[in-house]
Design a protein around this motif. Structure first.
Motif, PDB file in Angstrom:
ATOM      1  N   GLY A 164      27.074 -13.167  38.010  1.00 14.87           N
ATOM      2  CA  GLY A 164      25.827 -13.427  38.732  1.00 14.87           C
ATOM      3  C   GLY A 164      24.915 -12.218  38.845  1.00 14.87           C
ATOM      4  N   LYS A 165      25.113 -11.189  37.987  1.00 16.74           N
ATOM      5  CA  LYS A 165      24.286  -9.981  38.081  1.00 16.74           C
ATOM      6  C   LYS A 165      23.077 -10.049  37.148  1.00 16.74           C
ATOM      7  N   GLN A 166      23.062 -11.003  36.236  1.00 20.83           N
ATOM      8  CA  GLN A 166      22.026 -11.088  35.204  1.00 20.83           C
ATOM      9  C   GLN A 166      21.917 -12.557  34.819  1.00 20.83           C
ATOM     10  N   GLN A 167      20.742 -12.969  34.285  1.00 16.19           N
ATOM     11  CA  GLN A 167      20.589 -14.400  33.967  1.00 16.19           C
ATOM     12  C   GLN A 167      20.764 -14.733  32.493  1.00 16.19           C
ATOM     13  N   TYR A 168      20.286 -13.823  31.641  1.00 12.23           N
ATOM     14  CA  TYR A 168      20.357 -14.093  30.195  1.00 12.23           C
ATOM     15  C   TYR A 168      20.393 -12.792  29.412  1.00 12.23           C
ATOM     16  N   VAL A 169      20.635 -12.909  28.109  1.00 14.43           N
ATOM     17  CA  VAL A 169      20.644 -11.734  27.240  1.00 14.43           C
ATOM     18  C   VAL A 169      19.559 -11.908  26.181  1.00 14.43           C
TER      19      VAL A 169
END
Ligand code: NAP
Ligand code: G4F
Length: 325
Positions: free
Chosen positions: A203-208
């Motif tokens: 849950g620290k980032q949404q996408y790459v």
């Protein structure tokens, strides 16, 4: 006790090679360059090892290299230092040439003038095959580099052969295909994906954001590849070798398997294309034929592609779980 001098000790391969040689009882001398903040993260567990000595110098500074080799008189010299990020080589082509191409000549000159009995290893690259002339690529495949980095590595490769033939130095060039690990720099696609996927899971980032998902690489495990470097210097005759797994996989497959390893069901939902990561000229597909290394060095990779992906994602999940942003 054998002595080894490594340039690029603070890098992915340098750290694994230092570990490998220390385990074999070598005294390891590691070249490090002066920076305002130290880049010892990959070797922090080795720093107090009684047989590791750090030596200050730079690939651009001939004197520092010659003086080090004259003083140390190493049995083996591993030239791993380079500007190694292909994408950056278009932004800094001249610096890439200085470090990755001319840097090799400087280290070879240091060996020639300082201690010509030393055996020399050059970190050549599958990036030299670029727009490939043959599939799979082997020692005899012609080069067609596609980036300033690839061009610089071709120079490094040929100057190594030239010093072997001109001065009778035991100089070998290992043509290594991509090799990865949890110690890979975060800018390279495998570690970038493994890290992003772990962060998304937590849950620290949404996408790459990535560039070309279709390009294919022959990806192996860095620990296996440093062993091959050492094996090349233990032979009676200096020869060049391709080191590869013989399998090729796309960036997309790496992303899919990483999501699977992290328990993310739909990889499409966490991916965005960002053209900033597309390259001016791409190397579409690489796959190596390491038959010579298998026969003469008895070398072979120890882990499969899915195992490599899993190992990298698990390492990132651990790392990210204990690190706060
Ligand atoms: P890396 O992690 O980027 O490490 C590069 C090392 O070079 C770092 O220790 C860096 O020091 C050092 N360095 C850079 N410029 C220098 C300079 N001017 N003087 C002294 N040291 C300098 O690279 P790697 O993945 O370990 O790769 C090792 C070598 O193998 C490189 O030559 C690379 O081009 C080649 N190669 C790599 C692969 C691969 O898949 N990994 C495949 C084929 C060939 P700092 O820590 O101070 O930056
Ligand atoms: O991980 P990469 O940056 O590695 P690349 O360019 O293959 O170079 C590495 O391997 C070489 C051996 O063949 C070494 F000599 C070199 O030092 C380095 O270790 O990119 C791999 C592929 C490329 O096709 C790139 O276009 O991944 C593609 N890619 C797609 N999106 C991306 C991204 N690469 C990066 N770094 N970042 C992206 O977002």
């Amino acid at each position: 006790m054998k002595k080894a001098f490594i340039t690029g000790t603070t890098g992915q391969d340098g750290s694994y090679l230092a570990e490998f040689l220390l385990d074999k009882g070598y005294h390891v001398y590691g070249l490090t360059r002066r920076t305002s903040t130290q880049s010892f993260a990959r070797i922090k567990h080795l720093i107090h090892h009684p047989k590791l000595t750090l030596v200050s110098g730079d690939l651009i500074d001939q004197h520092s290299l010659t003086y080090a080799i004259q003083r140390i008189k190493p049995d083996e010299v591993y030239n791993l230092a380079a500007q190694s990020f292909v994408a950056a080589s278009w932004e800094q082509p001249v610096l890439t040439g200085e470090f990755t191409a001319l840097g090799v000549t400087r280290v070879l000159e240091a060996v020639r003038l300082g201690y010509p009995k030393a055996k020399f290893y050059q970190a050549s690259s599958s990036e030299m095959f670029g727009k490939v002339r043959e599939v799979p690529q082997r020692e005899t495949t012609p080069f067609y580099p596609r980036s300033p980095y690839g061009v610089a590595k071709v120079y490094g490769h040929w100057i190594t052969i030239n010093y072997r033939e001109s001065f009778n130095i035991f100089a070998v060039s290992g043509i290594l295909f991509n090799h990865e690990s949890p110690r890979r720099g975060l800018e390279f696609v495998t570690r970038k994906i493994a890290n992003a996927v772990a962060r998304i899971k937590l849950g620290k980032q949404q996408y790459v954001e990535l560039g070309n998902l279709e390009s294919k690489r022959d990806w192996g495990y860095a620990r296996d590849y440093v062993k091959a470097m050492w094996l090349m210097l233990q032979q009676d005759k200096p020869e060049d070798y391709v080191i590869a797994t013989g399998e090729t996989h796309s960036v997309k497959e790496f992303l899919q398997l990483s999501c699977q390893a992290a328990g993310i069901n739909d990889w499409h939902s966490v991916y965005k294309h960002n053209p900033a990561y597309d390259r001016p000229a791409e190397v579409d597909s690489l796959v190596g034929d390491a038959t010579k290394a298998k026969k003469k060095l008895h070398w072979q990779p120890s882990i499969s592609f899915p195992e490599l992906v899993k190992l990298m994602v698990e390492a990132e999940l651990k790392l990210e779980a204990k690190t706060e942003d």
